[in-house]
Design a protein around this motif. Sequence first.
Motif, PDB file in Angstrom:
ATOM      1  N   GLY A  72      10.223  15.950 -17.117  1.00  0.00           N
ATOM      2  CA  GLY A  72      11.477  16.688 -17.230  1.00  0.00           C
ATOM      3  C   GLY A  72      11.587  17.837 -16.255  1.00  0.00           C
ATOM      4  O   GLY A  72      12.687  18.303 -15.961  1.00  0.00           O
ATOM      5  N   CYS A  73      10.455  18.300 -15.735  1.00  0.00           N
ATOM      6  CA  CYS A  73      10.456  19.419 -14.797  1.00  0.00           C
ATOM      7  C   CYS A  73       9.378  19.186 -13.746  1.00  0.00           C
ATOM      8  O   CYS A  73       8.278  18.729 -14.060  1.00  0.00           O
ATOM      9  CB  CYS A  73      10.198  20.733 -15.533  1.00  0.00           C
ATOM     10  N   ILE A  74       9.714  19.490 -12.499  1.00  0.00           N
ATOM     11  CA  ILE A  74       8.744  19.446 -11.409  1.00  0.00           C
ATOM     12  C   ILE A  74       8.784  20.802 -10.723  1.00  0.00           C
ATOM     13  O   ILE A  74       9.858  21.302 -10.356  1.00  0.00           O
ATOM     14  CB  ILE A  74       9.061  18.311 -10.414  1.00  0.00           C
ATOM     15  N   THR A  75       7.610  21.408 -10.572  1.00  0.00           N
ATOM     16  CA  THR A  75       7.532  22.756 -10.018  1.00  0.00           C
ATOM     17  C   THR A  75       6.509  22.803  -8.889  1.00  0.00           C
ATOM     18  O   THR A  75       5.546  22.041  -8.856  1.00  0.00           O
ATOM     19  CB  THR A  75       7.098  23.775 -11.086  1.00  0.00           C
ATOM     20  N   GLU A  76       6.750  23.739  -7.969  1.00  0.00           N
ATOM     21  CA  GLU A  76       5.713  24.106  -7.004  1.00  0.00           C
ATOM     22  C   GLU A  76       4.901  25.232  -7.628  1.00  0.00           C
ATOM     23  O   GLU A  76       5.453  26.149  -8.246  1.00  0.00           O
ATOM     24  CB  GLU A  76       6.321  24.556  -5.684  1.00  0.00           C
ATOM     25  N   ASN A  77       3.586  25.167  -7.482  1.00  0.00           N
ATOM     26  CA  ASN A  77       2.725  26.121  -8.174  1.00  0.00           C
ATOM     27  C   ASN A  77       2.967  27.562  -7.738  1.00  0.00           C
ATOM     28  O   ASN A  77       2.856  28.485  -8.549  1.00  0.00           O
ATOM     29  CB  ASN A  77       1.254  25.763  -7.954  1.00  0.00           C
ATOM     30  N   LYS A  78       3.283  27.771  -6.473  1.00  0.00           N
ATOM     31  CA  LYS A  78       3.531  29.125  -5.986  1.00  0.00           C
ATOM     32  C   LYS A  78       4.754  29.702  -6.694  1.00  0.00           C
ATOM     33  O   LYS A  78       5.880  29.204  -6.543  1.00  0.00           O
ATOM     34  CB  LYS A  78       3.752  29.098  -4.469  1.00  0.00           C
ATOM     35  N   ASP A  79       4.529  30.710  -7.504  1.00  0.00           N
ATOM     36  CA  ASP A  79       5.594  31.399  -8.248  1.00  0.00           C
ATOM     37  C   ASP A  79       6.325  30.493  -9.234  1.00  0.00           C
ATOM     38  O   ASP A  79       7.437  30.803  -9.668  1.00  0.00           O
ATOM     39  CB  ASP A  79       6.615  32.032  -7.293  1.00  0.00           C
ATOM     40  N   ASN A  80       5.714  29.356  -9.600  1.00  0.00           N
ATOM     41  CA  ASN A  80       6.350  28.421 -10.556  1.00  0.00           C
ATOM     42  C   ASN A  80       7.786  28.096 -10.165  1.00  0.00           C
ATOM     43  O   ASN A  80       8.709  28.144 -10.991  1.00  0.00           O
ATOM     44  CB  ASN A  80       6.317  28.994 -11.975  1.00  0.00           C
ATOM     45  N   GLN A  81       7.992  27.731  -8.916  1.00  0.00           N
ATOM     46  CA  GLN A  81       9.333  27.440  -8.430  1.00  0.00           C
ATOM     47  C   GLN A  81       9.795  26.073  -8.940  1.00  0.00           C
ATOM     48  O   GLN A  81       9.167  25.058  -8.657  1.00  0.00           O
ATOM     49  CB  GLN A  81       9.353  27.443  -6.906  1.00  0.00           C
ATOM     50  N   VAL A  82      10.884  26.058  -9.683  1.00  0.00           N
ATOM     51  CA  VAL A  82      11.415  24.812 -10.232  1.00  0.00           C
ATOM     52  C   VAL A  82      12.127  24.031  -9.131  1.00  0.00           C
ATOM     53  O   VAL A  82      13.071  24.523  -8.511  1.00  0.00           O
ATOM     54  CB  VAL A  82      12.378  25.087 -11.402  1.00  0.00           C
ATOM     55  N   MET A  83      11.678  22.808  -8.906  1.00  0.00           N
ATOM     56  CA  MET A  83      12.291  21.929  -7.910  1.00  0.00           C
ATOM     57  C   MET A  83      13.288  20.977  -8.562  1.00  0.00           C
ATOM     58  O   MET A  83      14.277  20.597  -7.958  1.00  0.00           O
ATOM     59  CB  MET A  83      11.201  21.118  -7.198  1.00  0.00           C
ATOM     60  N   LYS A  84      12.995  20.586  -9.790  1.00  0.00           N
ATOM     61  CA  LYS A  84      13.874  19.655 -10.505  1.00  0.00           C
ATOM     62  C   LYS A  84      13.715  19.883 -11.998  1.00  0.00           C
ATOM     63  O   LYS A  84      12.587  20.054 -12.479  1.00  0.00           O
ATOM     64  CB  LYS A  84      13.514  18.209 -10.153  1.00  0.00           C
ATOM     65  N   PHE A  85      14.826  19.866 -12.720  1.00  0.00           N
ATOM     66  CA  PHE A  85      14.777  19.989 -14.179  1.00  0.00           C
ATOM     67  C   PHE A  85      15.847  19.100 -14.789  1.00  0.00           C
ATOM     68  O   PHE A  85      17.003  19.117 -14.357  1.00  0.00           O
ATOM     69  CB  PHE A  85      15.004  21.436 -14.634  1.00  0.00           C
ATOM     70  N   GLN A  86      15.455  18.305 -15.780  1.00  0.00           N
ATOM     71  CA  GLN A  86      16.411  17.477 -16.512  1.00  0.00           C
ATOM     72  C   GLN A  86      15.959  17.417 -17.966  1.00  0.00           C
ATOM     73  O   GLN A  86      14.993  16.743 -18.299  1.00  0.00           O
ATOM     74  CB  GLN A  86      16.492  16.066 -15.922  1.00  0.00           C
ATOM     75  N   GLY A  87      16.675  18.137 -18.815  1.00  0.00           N
ATOM     76  CA  GLY A  87      16.293  18.219 -20.210  1.00  0.00           C
ATOM     77  C   GLY A  87      17.288  17.538 -21.135  1.00  0.00           C
ATOM     78  O   GLY A  87      18.151  16.769 -20.699  1.00  0.00           O
ATOM     79  N   LEU A  88      17.145  17.822 -22.408  1.00  0.00           N
ATOM     80  CA  LEU A  88      18.053  17.301 -23.425  1.00  0.00           C
ATOM     81  C   LEU A  88      19.277  18.200 -23.539  1.00  0.00           C
ATOM     82  O   LEU A  88      19.178  19.422 -23.371  1.00  0.00           O
ATOM     83  CB  LEU A  88      17.357  17.262 -24.788  1.00  0.00           C
ATOM     84  N   SER A  89      20.412  17.613 -23.853  1.00  0.00           N
ATOM     85  CA  SER A  89      21.571  18.437 -24.186  1.00  0.00           C
ATOM     86  C   SER A  89      21.292  19.156 -25.501  1.00  0.00           C
ATOM     87  O   SER A  89      20.502  18.683 -26.330  1.00  0.00           O
ATOM     88  CB  SER A  89      22.824  17.570 -24.336  1.00  0.00           C
ATOM     89  N   TRP A  90      21.948  20.306 -25.693  1.00  0.00           N
ATOM     90  CA  TRP A  90      21.771  21.008 -26.967  1.00  0.00           C
ATOM     91  C   TRP A  90      22.202  20.115 -28.118  1.00  0.00           C
ATOM     92  O   TRP A  90      21.548  20.096 -29.178  1.00  0.00           O
ATOM     93  CB  TRP A  90      22.576  22.309 -26.981  1.00  0.00           C
ATOM     94  N   GLN A  91      23.265  19.368 -27.946  1.00  0.00           N
ATOM     95  CA  GLN A  91      23.777  18.512 -29.022  1.00  0.00           C
ATOM     96  C   GLN A  91      22.734  17.480 -29.443  1.00  0.00           C
ATOM     97  O   GLN A  91      22.501  17.260 -30.636  1.00  0.00           O
ATOM     98  CB  GLN A  91      25.071  17.818 -28.581  1.00  0.00           C
ATOM     99  N   MET A  92      22.099  16.839 -28.461  1.00  0.00           N
ATOM    100  CA  MET A  92      21.076  15.841 -28.779  1.00  0.00           C
ATOM    101  C   MET A  92      19.859  16.489 -29.422  1.00  0.00           C
ATOM    102  O   MET A  92      19.308  15.989 -30.407  1.00  0.00           O
ATOM    103  CB  MET A  92      20.668  15.085 -27.521  1.00  0.00           C
ATOM    104  N   ALA A  93      19.433  17.621 -28.872  1.00  0.00           N
ATOM    105  CA  ALA A  93      18.270  18.314 -29.427  1.00  0.00           C
ATOM    106  C   ALA A  93      18.529  18.731 -30.873  1.00  0.00           C
ATOM    107  O   ALA A  93      17.659  18.590 -31.746  1.00  0.00           O
ATOM    108  CB  ALA A  93      17.927  19.527 -28.570  1.00  0.00           C
ATOM    109  N   ASN A  94      19.707  19.239 -31.136  1.00  0.00           N
ATOM    110  CA  ASN A  94      20.035  19.680 -32.490  1.00  0.00           C
ATOM    111  C   ASN A  94      20.100  18.492 -33.451  1.00  0.00           C
ATOM    112  O   ASN A  94      19.653  18.581 -34.606  1.00  0.00           O
ATOM    113  CB  ASN A  94      21.366  20.424 -32.491  1.00  0.00           C
ATOM    114  N   GLN A  95      20.655  17.369 -32.976  1.00  0.00           N
ATOM    115  CA  GLN A  95      20.710  16.170 -33.808  1.00  0.00           C
ATOM    116  C   GLN A  95      19.303  15.683 -34.165  1.00  0.00           C
ATOM    117  O   GLN A  95      19.014  15.367 -35.330  1.00  0.00           O
ATOM    118  CB  GLN A  95      21.481  15.062 -33.091  1.00  0.00           C
TER     119      GLN A  95
END
Length: 271
Positions: A72-95
């Motif tokens: 769901g997330c890909i980061t570069e280690n230097k400063d934890n730089q987020v390169m890509k993020f794809q998570g759940l919608s709040w609606q799906m998570a709440n369901q």
Amino acid sequence: MYKLIACDLDETLLNDDTHVGKRNRKAIAAVTKMGVKFVPATGRGFKAITQTLQEINLIDQPNEYVISFNGGCITENKDNQVMKFQGLSWQMANQLYQLGQKYDVCIHVYTKDMLYVYNTNKEENKYINGRHVYRIIDNDNLDFLKGQEIAKELYGNPNMPYLKEIAADLGDLTNELDVSYSSNRYLEFNHQGVNKGAGLLWLARKLGIKPEETMALGDNFNDLSMIKAAGLGVGMANTNPEMKDQCDFITTADNNHDGVAEAIERFVLQK
């Protein structure tokens, strides 16, 4: 030659005390020196693996990477730089959160920075201590997380047949998700199409590395997508028996005896 090694952490790289064995550290140092990318690929969040990155000398390093939250997330280690993020919608998570309250499970809800745990117990706390920074909640819903990015969610119970019954009971809802199992205790939910295999291939493309130049190591079903996507898919000796036949190679050593080093030495260092 393999140019990128994606490696699961819990029950794969880490021993049962959540540390990296000496032989594993030596093998990782050797391939890193060769210019091979050693990429932790974990179901945990990228901020939850600081100890491991310190032990393998990749903490805060530029041009080194982590695949977290099952892809769901890909980061570069230097400063934890987020390169890509794809998570759940709040609606799906709440369901999922509200449905989970019908079952005998603990529930984990992951944001980028925090793990929220509902209906935990002594055994569960013992397992996640040392692996996560977490907060125990008793909320009926996830209204308090509206507006935040939610990476993934899971149900926990050490009875795996029971978790599989729950997955079947959820029916068509699982068609909207990427569903996997981990640590012989978790039923995991990611956004549809998000898994470690997709994360591995995305990062390889980003780095100009061919799929056949990648190697993946794991032990359970949330690792299977990357084991099948990689040029070489390796399972530990302690790999879930139901997926061993889908690995290209099974080590003779388990996670407590540096099985990762065994595979690296054989296929990369060619000892």
